[in-house]
Design a protein around this motif. Structure first.
Motif, PDB file in Angstrom:
ATOM      1  N   SER A   1     -17.790  13.324 -17.836  1.00  0.00           N
ATOM      2  CA  SER A   1     -16.883  14.454 -18.071  1.00  0.00           C
ATOM      3  C   SER A   1     -16.460  15.103 -16.754  1.00  0.00           C
ATOM      4  N   TYR A   2     -17.390  15.307 -15.824  1.00  0.00           N
ATOM      5  CA  TYR A   2     -17.027  15.910 -14.545  1.00  0.00           C
ATOM      6  C   TYR A   2     -16.132  14.980 -13.733  1.00  0.00           C
TER       7      TYR A   2
ATOM      8  N   GLY B   1     -12.690  14.886 -15.383  1.00  0.00           N
ATOM      9  CA  GLY B   1     -12.029  16.166 -15.142  1.00  0.00           C
ATOM     10  C   GLY B   1     -11.506  16.264 -13.713  1.00  0.00           C
ATOM     11  N   PHE B   2     -12.314  15.835 -12.756  1.00  0.00           N
ATOM     12  CA  PHE B   2     -11.915  15.858 -11.352  1.00  0.00           C
ATOM     13  C   PHE B   2     -10.719  14.941 -11.110  1.00  0.00           C
TER      14      PHE B   2
ATOM     15  N   ASP C   1      -8.547  13.796 -13.314  1.00  0.00           N
ATOM     16  CA  ASP C   1      -7.383  14.307 -14.030  1.00  0.00           C
ATOM     17  C   ASP C   1      -6.729  15.460 -13.270  1.00  0.00           C
ATOM     18  N   THR C   2      -7.532  16.345 -12.713  1.00  0.00           N
ATOM     19  CA  THR C   2      -6.996  17.470 -11.942  1.00  0.00           C
ATOM     20  C   THR C   2      -6.274  16.986 -10.692  1.00  0.00           C
ATOM     21  N   ILE C   3      -6.869  16.051  -9.976  1.00  0.00           N
ATOM     22  CA  ILE C   3      -6.239  15.510  -8.764  1.00  0.00           C
ATOM     23  C   ILE C   3      -4.930  14.811  -9.105  1.00  0.00           C
TER      24      ILE C   3
ATOM     25  N   ASN D   1      -2.989  15.390 -11.666  1.00  0.00           N
ATOM     26  CA  ASN D   1      -2.008  16.418 -12.031  1.00  0.00           C
ATOM     27  C   ASN D   1      -1.456  17.122 -10.799  1.00  0.00           C
ATOM     28  N   LEU D   2      -2.316  17.409  -9.820  1.00  0.00           N
ATOM     29  CA  LEU D   2      -1.855  18.056  -8.594  1.00  0.00           C
ATOM     30  C   LEU D   2      -0.915  17.166  -7.792  1.00  0.00           C
TER      31      LEU D   2
ATOM     32  N   LYS E   1      -0.794  12.306 -16.882  1.00  0.00           N
ATOM     33  CA  LYS E   1      -2.161  12.570 -17.327  1.00  0.00           C
ATOM     34  C   LYS E   1      -2.803  11.268 -17.781  1.00  0.00           C
TER      35      LYS E   1
END
Length: 143
Positions: A9-10, A13-14, A16-18, A20-21, A26
């Motif tokens: 999950s971490y 999440g990491f 996916d965030t990168i 998106n940035l 996605k």
């Protein structure tokens, strides 16, 4: 299981965030297949884990399982070969025990990657990718 849940999950999440940035799409993945056939039901009744569809989560789980077994074998090797002089077991007994428990817990993953021949096994490409990632992580750690 909590180790797998937290690690994946971490990490997802990491990533996916990168992505998106950076403006990429996605990441989307299905945790389980939605179609059930007779063979899948038979494996379920035999209490075998179903790994049939390749996914990034299975790749991470297999890589972590391989890192655990590599660490366990390396720790046991150090205890047997080097222990007389440096007392490795006295310093790392709990780490070796924990790693051994994790290897035992990951037994279905090892069976799915290396020993099972049915359609529910971990795909060969995922196994190769996990082996490569585990070896790369060990090589980086030794630098």
């Amino acid at each position: 299981m909590w180790l797998f849940k937290r690690t994946t999950s971490y990490l997802f999440g990491f990533i996916d965030t990168i992505l998106n940035l950076l403006g990429f799409a996605k990441s989307a993945f299905a945790i389980t297949a939605k179609v059930v056939d007779e063979e899948v039901t038979h494996r379920y009744e035999k209490e075998l884990m179903e790994f049939g569809n390749p996914s990034p989560m299975i790749n991470i789980i297999a890589t972590i399982a391989l890192l655990n077994i590599i660490s366990f074998v390396g720790g046991i090797r150090r205890v047997v070969i080097v222990d007389a002089q440096t007392k490795v077991f006295d310093q790392f007994a709990w780490q070796i025990l924990l790693c051994g428990v994790l290897v035992y817990i990951n037994k279905p993953v090892y069976q799915g990657a290396f020993f099972r021949k049915d359609n529910g096994r971990i795909p060969t490409s995922t196994t190769y990718r996990s082996i490569l990632c585990a070896i790369l992580a060990c090589a980086i750690a030794m630098l």
